[in-house]
Design an enzyme around this catalytic site. Structure first.
Site: not given
Length: 270
Positions: A43, A114, A157
């Site tokens: 990330e 995300k 993440c």
């Protein structure tokens, strides 16, 4: 699906785009020289710095990151997961936290924005408000079906704390699940490995988790320990705490073995 080597890259990205791209290229080169055919970056691989600096440079970071990923995939003839980088969102002044999968010809195979944003007061005294600069994605990640590499699912993440996302990927047929991350040092020491192992075990899938490590900027410290985990939850490779790579074999025979031994996905009631 064939047996092949995959690599999870570990970086200490900073607030210098071109310095980060040089570091990423060196580690991609290392992974390929060790035989990797599927390579994942962490990330924020191309920029980790103050939020206002990220927004000010977002157009350049997006353009340079995309070009870099396509060039690396073509040069090294590998499939690359582009960790994540900011993609500007029209008329918002914000960005998507975006990961993309690129094939050896430089073509984009899959893209994911995300959906879970990290708005957390961490007990070490740091406060994170990802939503202040990032627009949450509105669609669950897709699974890319590869004849050679298996079915590849994407995430980023903080997603790892939401098992329903990985169950969705599992239902779509994922054999390999990517979790590129910049996990905080404070939470990582307690939660990083166990969460990743849980996602692998409960979905009987490989998990590939590239990571940020060390001091990225100011008080921002990341946990490191990029890992590759097999469907039984075994740690196949761990990059430790320094920039480098975790590399391991992805084996269809192991997937089949674990899914025979523990057919939990077939026993689901809900």
């Amino acid at each position: 699906m064939k047996p092949y080597l995959a690599a999870a890259i570990q970086m200490t990205s900073v607030s210098n785009l071109h310095k980060n791209l040089v570091q990423a290229e060196e580690l991609i080169d290392l992974a390929v020289r060790r035989g990797a055919e599927l390579v994942g970056l962490p990330e924020n691989f191309s920029f980790m710095g103050a939020e206002q600096d990220k927004l000010a440079q977002a157009e350049e970071i997006c353009r340079e990151s995309t070009q870099f990923l396509k060039k690396m995939a073509q040069r090294y003839q590998v499939t690359i997961l582009g960790g994540s980088f900011p993609v500007p969102v029209d008329n918002t002044g914000k960005v998507y936290n975006t990961t993309i999968l690129i094939d050896p010809s430089g073509e984009e195979l899959s893209r994911y924005y995300k959906v879970h944003l990290f708005d957390v007061n961490v007990p070490d005294g740091n406060t994170y408000r990802e939503s202040s600069t990032v627009v949450a994605g509105e669609e669950l990640p897709s699974v890319y079906f590869s004849e050679n590499l298996g079915n590849i699912g994407l995430s980023v993440c903080y997603d790892v704390r939401f098992p329903e996302l990985y169950r969705y990927l599992s239902e779509k047929g994922a054999d390999v699940m990517f979790v590129p991350a910049a996990f905080t040092a404070f939470t990582g020491k307690d939660h990083w490995q166990v969460l990743l192992q849980a996602r692998a075990i409960e979905n009987t899938a490989y998990v590939i988790a590239p990571a940020q490590t060390g001091n990225n900027y100011d008080r921002r410290y990341t946990h490191g320990h990029a890992v590759i985990i097999d469907p039984w939850g075994m740690i196949l490779a761990d990059a430790g705490e320094e920039p480098g790579i975790a590399i391991a074999e992805i084996k269809p025979s192991r997937l089949q073995q674990v899914r025979r031994q523990m057919p939990s996905l077939e026993h689901r009631v809900f």
